[in-house]
Design a protein around this motif. Sequence first.
Motif, mmCIF file in Angstrom:
data_model
loop_
_atom_site.group_PDB
_atom_site.id
_atom_site.type_symbol
_atom_site.label_atom_id
_atom_site.label_comp_id
_atom_site.label_asym_id
_atom_site.label_seq_id
_atom_site.Cartn_x
_atom_site.Cartn_y
_atom_site.Cartn_z
ATOM 1 N N ALA A 126 0.934 -1.184 -0.107
ATOM 2 C CA ALA A 126 -0.102 -0.126 -0.109
ATOM 3 C C ALA A 126 0.758 1.205 0.007
ATOM 4 O O ALA A 126 0.406 2.277 -0.657
ATOM 5 N N ALA A 127 2.099 1.192 0.698
ATOM 6 C CA ALA A 127 2.936 2.481 0.661
ATOM 7 C C ALA A 127 3.263 2.657 -0.753
ATOM 8 O O ALA A 127 3.603 3.871 -1.088
ATOM 9 N N LYS A 128 3.768 1.702 -1.640
ATOM 10 C CA LYS A 128 4.036 1.614 -2.799
ATOM 11 C C LYS A 128 3.240 2.112 -3.619
ATOM 12 O O LYS A 128 3.278 3.013 -4.758
ATOM 13 N N ASP A 129 2.111 1.727 -3.454
ATOM 14 C CA ASP A 129 0.691 2.183 -4.392
ATOM 15 C C ASP A 129 0.519 3.832 -4.075
ATOM 16 O O ASP A 129 0.341 4.481 -5.043
ATOM 17 N N LEU A 130 0.450 4.282 -2.928
ATOM 18 C CA LEU A 130 0.255 5.562 -2.542
ATOM 19 C C LEU A 130 1.427 6.506 -3.033
ATOM 20 O O LEU A 130 1.217 7.523 -3.629
ATOM 21 N N ILE A 131 2.500 6.069 -2.818
ATOM 22 C CA ILE A 131 3.765 6.902 -3.316
ATOM 23 C C ILE A 131 4.120 6.974 -4.811
ATOM 24 O O ILE A 131 4.267 7.768 -5.688
ATOM 25 N N PHE A 132 3.817 5.640 -5.561
ATOM 26 C CA PHE A 132 4.314 5.570 -7.039
ATOM 27 C C PHE A 132 3.109 6.486 -7.633
ATOM 28 O O PHE A 132 3.556 7.130 -8.611
ATOM 29 N N THR A 133 1.890 6.268 -7.432
ATOM 30 C CA THR A 133 0.725 7.070 -7.983
ATOM 31 C C THR A 133 0.565 8.411 -7.492
ATOM 32 O O THR A 133 -0.071 9.179 -8.327
ATOM 33 N N ALA A 134 0.765 8.936 -6.497
ATOM 34 C CA ALA A 134 0.536 10.326 -5.664
ATOM 35 C C ALA A 134 -1.139 10.284 -5.595
ATOM 36 O O ALA A 134 -1.371 11.602 -5.534
ATOM 37 N N ARG A 135 -1.623 9.293 -5.765
ATOM 38 C CA ARG A 135 -3.266 9.667 -5.758
ATOM 39 C C ARG A 135 -3.701 10.026 -4.531
ATOM 40 O O ARG A 135 -3.181 9.788 -3.313
ATOM 41 N N HIS A 136 -4.930 10.642 -4.473
ATOM 42 C CA HIS A 136 -5.518 10.855 -3.273
ATOM 43 C C HIS A 136 -6.603 9.663 -2.768
ATOM 44 O O HIS A 136 -7.379 9.364 -3.872
ATOM 45 N N VAL A 137 -6.814 9.356 -1.584
ATOM 46 C CA VAL A 137 -7.524 8.375 -1.399
ATOM 47 C C VAL A 137 -8.587 9.188 -0.210
ATOM 48 O O VAL A 137 -8.320 9.961 0.726
ATOM 49 N N GLY A 138 -9.958 8.582 -0.113
ATOM 50 C CA GLY A 138 -10.980 8.943 0.601
ATOM 51 C C GLY A 138 -10.733 8.519 1.744
ATOM 52 O O GLY A 138 -9.914 7.428 2.274
ATOM 53 N N ALA A 139 -11.696 8.822 2.944
ATOM 54 C CA ALA A 139 -11.631 8.284 4.311
ATOM 55 C C ALA A 139 -11.897 6.818 4.117
ATOM 56 O O ALA A 139 -11.046 6.065 5.115
ATOM 57 N N GLU A 140 -12.907 6.240 3.550
ATOM 58 C CA GLU A 140 -13.080 4.920 3.838
ATOM 59 C C GLU A 140 -11.952 3.923 3.175
ATOM 60 O O GLU A 140 -11.612 2.950 3.945
ATOM 61 N N GLU A 141 -11.469 4.406 2.172
ATOM 62 C CA GLU A 141 -10.076 3.700 1.498
ATOM 63 C C GLU A 141 -8.964 3.663 2.595
ATOM 64 O O GLU A 141 -8.158 2.950 2.673
ATOM 65 N N ALA A 142 -8.743 4.845 3.253
ATOM 66 C CA ALA A 142 -7.838 5.215 3.998
ATOM 67 C C ALA A 142 -8.000 4.225 5.336
ATOM 68 O O ALA A 142 -6.868 3.606 5.811
ATOM 69 N N LEU A 143 -9.063 4.103 5.578
ATOM 70 C CA LEU A 143 -9.411 3.245 6.866
ATOM 71 C C LEU A 143 -9.210 1.668 6.550
ATOM 72 O O LEU A 143 -8.440 0.997 7.519
#
Length: 261
Positions: free
Chosen positions: A157-174
């Motif tokens: 998940a860390a790679k996903d967030l950093i590679f894409t720089a995408r924003h995630v909403g509260a439920e996905e973040a949870l």
Amino acid sequence: MPGPLHLKRSGPVTELVLNRPDRRNALTEQMWADLPGLLDEALEDDALRVLLVRGAGGHFTAGADIGEFADIYATETRADAYSVTIARALDALAAFPAPVVAKVEGACIGGGCGLALACDLRFATETARLGITPAKLGLAYPFNDTKRLVDAVGVSAAKDLIFTARHVGAEEALAMGLVDRVWPADRFETEFKAWLTPLLAGSPHTAKVMKRMIGLIASGTASETSETRELFRAAFGGADFQEGYNAFLEKRAPDFSKRTT
């Protein structure tokens, strides 16, 4: 008039408030520099049990103030100094001895996400949007910030967030562990107080010692050390243990409110 970063005390809860709502609470270099001193100031209050980090005006923080970047990144030396200032601030927050909770609402982006990850827990409203965005600037995320991200969400998940720089909403973040609770904005205060109640009934010494113990485990300590043995042993000589033990024998609820351990 409250400054762009200030403390607000309310009994056992001290708030660290990011107060630049017109800029979605973007963090200036001076705000980063001021943060460790404010944390020291917060600890002067013996009543403090929890530090709540929040933003004003419906956003946590949009991250670093890009209006300063032309000056900050003018030279490598200047950029290095800025990075050190931020690292000191985030490491000081992560090392704060009392429990630290981030109230995440609205924008929580880049360095703002790093600020939230330096807290022990992240409680979000459904408005929260989180993102880690160095890929949009051709930068790297600092090591300690990256470690805190990996500790929270795992490697993939860390790679996903950093590679894409995408924003995630509260439920996905949870779902990925980036935040720990999601509550409706209009119920946040009620839910937070409900969560806070058993913490305030418990021993502040236990919270302080176990935060340190868990931090050691998270940083790679895999077996007993002289420090962990002393943390465990010293509790038996503390005022909180004496109160808890007496309350148990007397069949009453313990009162840790006047104890300093």
